[in-house]
Design an enzyme around this catalytic site. Structure first.
Site, short mmCIF file in Angstrom:
data_model
loop_
_atom_site.label_atom_id
_atom_site.label_comp_id
_atom_site.label_asym_id
_atom_site.label_seq_id
_atom_site.Cartn_x
_atom_site.Cartn_y
_atom_site.Cartn_z
N CYS A 2 38.43 58.33 8.12
CA CYS A 2 38.88 58.79 9.52
C CYS A 2 38.92 57.47 10.42
CB CYS A 2 37.93 59.59 9.96
SG CYS A 2 37.86 61.05 9.25
N ARG A 27 43.44 54.54 7.50
CA ARG A 27 41.99 54.96 7.22
C ARG A 27 42.03 56.55 7.01
NH1 ARG A 27 38.34 51.59 9.23
NH2 ARG A 27 36.56 53.30 9.02
N TRP A 74 40.54 62.02 7.54
CA TRP A 74 40.71 62.00 5.94
C TRP A 74 39.68 63.08 5.71
CZ3 TRP A 74 37.56 61.24 1.63
CH2 TRP A 74 38.12 60.99 0.59
N ASN A 100 33.72 59.95 12.50
CA ASN A 100 33.94 59.24 10.96
C ASN A 100 32.54 59.30 10.37
OD1 ASN A 100 34.59 55.87 10.23
ND2 ASN A 100 34.80 57.72 8.87
N GLY A 101 32.66 59.69 9.21
CA GLY A 101 31.58 59.80 8.55
C GLY A 101 30.93 61.29 8.02
N GLU A 481 43.69 46.23 -12.88
CA GLU A 481 44.23 46.05 -11.58
C GLU A 481 45.64 46.51 -11.48
OE1 GLU A 481 43.37 46.22 -8.68
OE2 GLU A 481 44.95 45.46 -7.39
N LYS A 485 47.34 49.81 -9.44
CA LYS A 485 48.39 49.76 -8.41
C LYS A 485 49.41 50.62 -8.72
CE LYS A 485 46.83 48.08 -6.21
NZ LYS A 485 45.78 47.31 -5.53
N GLU A 488 48.18 54.13 -7.67
CA GLU A 488 48.04 54.29 -6.44
C GLU A 488 49.42 54.45 -5.70
OE1 GLU A 488 44.33 51.74 -4.66
OE2 GLU A 488 45.70 50.46 -5.53
N HIS A 504 41.48 50.88 -31.03
CA HIS A 504 40.56 52.16 -31.22
C HIS A 504 40.86 53.17 -30.32
CE1 HIS A 504 38.04 49.11 -32.96
NE2 HIS A 504 37.97 48.13 -32.13
N LYS A 603 42.44 53.67 3.31
CA LYS A 603 42.24 52.03 3.08
C LYS A 603 40.72 51.78 3.00
CE LYS A 603 43.61 47.86 3.17
NZ LYS A 603 43.88 47.57 1.94
C1 G6P Z 1 39.81 51.88 -1.08
C2 G6P Z 1 41.08 51.26 -1.02
C3 G6P Z 1 41.34 50.16 -2.09
C4 G6P Z 1 40.04 49.28 -2.03
C5 G6P Z 1 38.70 49.96 -2.19
C6 G6P Z 1 37.55 48.91 -1.84
O1 G6P Z 1 39.74 52.62 -2.51
O2 G6P Z 1 42.18 52.23 -0.95
O3 G6P Z 1 42.44 49.55 -1.87
O4 G6P Z 1 40.19 48.30 -3.05
O5 G6P Z 1 38.81 51.03 -1.24
O6 G6P Z 1 37.61 48.72 -0.58
P1 G6P Z 1 37.03 47.20 0.25
O7 G6P Z 1 37.39 47.41 1.57
O8 G6P Z 1 35.34 47.31 -0.15
O9 G6P Z 1 37.53 45.92 -0.61
#
Ligand code: G6P
Length: 608
Positions: A2, A27, A74, A100-101, A481, A485, A488, A504, A603
């Site tokens: 949030c 957020r 969120w 938020n929390g 990674e 990506k 996501e 395996h 995010k």
């Molecule tokens: C969320 C975001 C990712 C990010 C992760 C860690 O899942 O969507 O893109 O890598 O958090 O976030 P940070 O701010 O700790 O790097």
């Protein structure tokens, strides 16, 4: 997660709050709402969906009030419906709260409130705050919030207005970010400076268990124990245009294309070519201990965690330090038994990820030293670690992280190089590393110049529902990674695997319908990766290879090759991740996905 934003001043609050919300949408984006105070009247609107829905609802309304609070959600407790959207109110519609929390004891508090006759209107944990603050209000909103804080368990960044105390906003925090923006005749508060940077670059960070009373004329901060706090303002470096698209269709693409600059920003003023030793001012406070350190643990989540994996290999290559990489969300559940002088590196773009914060708190309890690699200046992790290195990458707005990954790899290389040069790494190796780092921005540009070619490959494959990414050693975290990506932003199922593990299990999946992205730069793993590619091709699996320029062997075998320039083996990840990012981006674009705000993601994950 949030996002919250508050304004009190002389201007109409609505446009300022709406603008702020748009910069916080990363957020959370399942519903939004605002409450604006005009003398003793409060205008109150909520909408399901993105900020645009709230905008549609309020666009034609002239709301005169000059103070208010707004929220983008969120969902954690209760579905994303209008009744669960913030702000939440007490029964008499006096108190309006955004939060938020997570209030962890909300079941207990709710039961107690219900017993006393309170009727709840939502399924959220937040609503208890509104009722508690109303019960605790005795003419002083700040005191009512302070009293309520003592009843809460869990995390909160919250903001409250009260019909009976116009022109006042009270904000409080424990565990979730909250920053106060100080203006002239106006003041702000928000989860992130991005929401206020258009109006002021003077900020004050609120610490855990502090609250602040905001009026247009001032800000007074105090602790939960009512001790007044005087804290000077800090100046934010970000420019308002950093948070704009500047002609790009999406922030993700803009941030991918910013990466040459990101590397420059991470290395600026930090490279000493002659000595092959970087300068990292932020770790001076711990340097005496750090240079003796032989054991490190990198804790992180998501993309930052995969950067940590690459970091481990870089440290192995350049230093005598043993490095472990741990998912912050699991770290706390382990038996933490650190050798003396262990350093924990908390790596986080936002500096607010709840799991990473919880992990470092636990590590600190067990006596470890803490350093942070963080992008957001003044964020919780940067303040809870003894020393650290900032990414200086500017705001990253696309929910799927891109430029920060590259920045983290650059900074981990600098740190490893610094330690290595104080250990066994030779001058020649140090100088060679700095030379290679200096060449990287132009090399990334060269990879980016293949965008059209990568887009054409994406067009060929975006309809395939399952993808495999393979790499070895430095290429293994890039496989993970790359797969992350793709998942996501395009919602295509993808797995990142260590190529040696293919036999395996994953090899059973290979068929003409399953593309494999092979990370195969010319490094010590090259021959072994070529064998893996043969195994896939002989089972009619399509292969997309990310290979070093001029690698004819690969070009002879594989139809779709994306070339990266030649660099040192441990710097290859900084180049090979770029095609993975662009592939994911273009697949998502062909599939019409919501690239900057993929479904269900956020995010900054400020809940555990
Ligand atoms: C969320 C975001 C990712 C990010 C992760 C860690 O899942 O969507 O893109 O890598 O958090 O976030 P940070 O701010 O700790 O790097």
């Amino acid at each position: 997660m949030c996002g919250i934003v508050c304004y009190v001043g002389r201007e109409k609050a609505k446009p300022i709050l709406m603008e702020g919300l748009k910069h916080l949408e990363y957020r959370g984006y399942d519903s939004a709402g605002l409450a604006i105070q005009n003398k003793k009247h409060i205008d109150y609107y909520r909408a399901v969906g993105k900020i645009i829905e709230l905008e549609r609802k309020t666009n034609d309304l002239d709301i005169p009030g000059t103070s208010g609070i707004a929220h983008t959600r969120w969902a954690t407790h209760g579905e994303p419906t209008e009744k669960n959207a913030h702000p939440h109110r007490d029964e008499k519609d006096n108190i309006y709260v955004i939060h938020n929390g997570i209030i962890e004891n909300f079941h207990h508090l709710k039961k107690k409130l219900e017993k006393s006759g309170v009727q709840f209107r939502s399924e959220t944990d937040t609503e208890v705050l509104a009722h508690l603050i109303a019960q605790n209000f005795d003419g002083d909103l700040n005191e009512a919030v302070r009293k309520t804080m003592s009843q809460l368990e869990g995390t909160f960044g919250l903001a409250v207005i009260n019909r009976k105390t116009p022109g006042e906003i009270v904000v409080a925090r424990r565990g979730s970010p909250l920053i106060i923006g100080v203006g002239e005749g106006e003041n702000f508060a928000a989860s992130d400076v991005a929401a206020m940077v258009r109006y002021t670059n003077k900020v004050v960070h609120l610490n855990d268990n502090e609250l602040a009373l905001l009026t247009k004329d001032g800000v007074s901060i105090s602790t939960a124990q009512a001790k007044a706090i005087q804290r000077p303002t800090e100046t934010v470096e970000w420019q308002p245009e950093d948070a704009e698209l500047n002609g790009f269709p999406h922030f993700m693409l803009k941030e991918i294309f910013e990466q040459p600059e990101t590397i420059l920003n991470a290395t600026r003023g930090r490279l000493e070519p002659g000595e092959g030793v970087p300068k990292l001012g932020g770790i001076i406070p711990v340097w005496d201990r750090l240079k003796e350190c032989r054991h490190m643990v990198i804790v992180a989540c998501g993309t930052s965690y995969y950067a940590g994996h690459v970091g481990r290999y870089i440290f192995e290559k350049l230093t005598e330090v043993d490095v472990e990489v741990e998912l912050a969300s699991e770290f706390r559940y382990q038996k933490l038994n650190f050798p003396p002088n262990t350093f924990i590196i908390a790596m986080s773009q936002s500096g607010e990820t709840a799991d990473t914060l919880a992990a470092i708190r636990e590590a600190s309890r067990k006596g470890a030293n803490l350093i942070g690699i963080v992008n957001v200046v003044g964020s919780s992790i940067s303040r809870e670690t003894e020393a650290g290195i900032y990414n200086h990458a500017g705001p990253e707005i696309g929910v799927a992280s891109t430029k920060i990954f590259i920045s983290q790899l650059t900074i981990l290389t600098l740190l490893a190089l610094l330690l290595g040069r104080h250990q066994n790494l030779s001058l020649t190796d140090g100088v060679e590393a700095i030379k290679a780092l200096t060449a990287l921005p132009d090399q990334v540009k060269k990879v980016l110049s293949q965008d059209n070619h990568i887009q054409a490959i994406a067009e060929k494959y975006y309809k395939y529902n399952n993808w495999l990414y393979l790499g070895r050693k430095y290429g293994y975290p890039i496989a993970m990674e790359g797969a992350l990506k793709l998942k996501e932003v395009s919602y295509i199922h993808a797995e990142g695997y260590a190529a040696g593990e293919m036999k395996h299990g994953p090899i059973a999946l290979i068929n003409p319908e399953m593309p494999t992205v092979a990370i195969v730069p010319k490094d010590s793993m090259h021959e072994k990766m070529i064998n893996n590619i043969h195994e896939i091709l002989s089972r009619k699996g399509p292969v997309i290879a990310i290979a070093t320029e001029g690698d004819d062997k690969i070009k002879d075998m594989v139809e779709d090759v994306i070339e990266i320039p030649e660099t040192l083996d441990y710097l290859n990840p900084i180049l090979s991740v770029v095609p993975c990012q662009l592939l994911a981006y273009h697949c998502a674009r062909f599939l019409n996905r919501d690239i900057d705000q993929p479904r269900n993601l956020a995010k900054s994950v400020t809940v555990e």
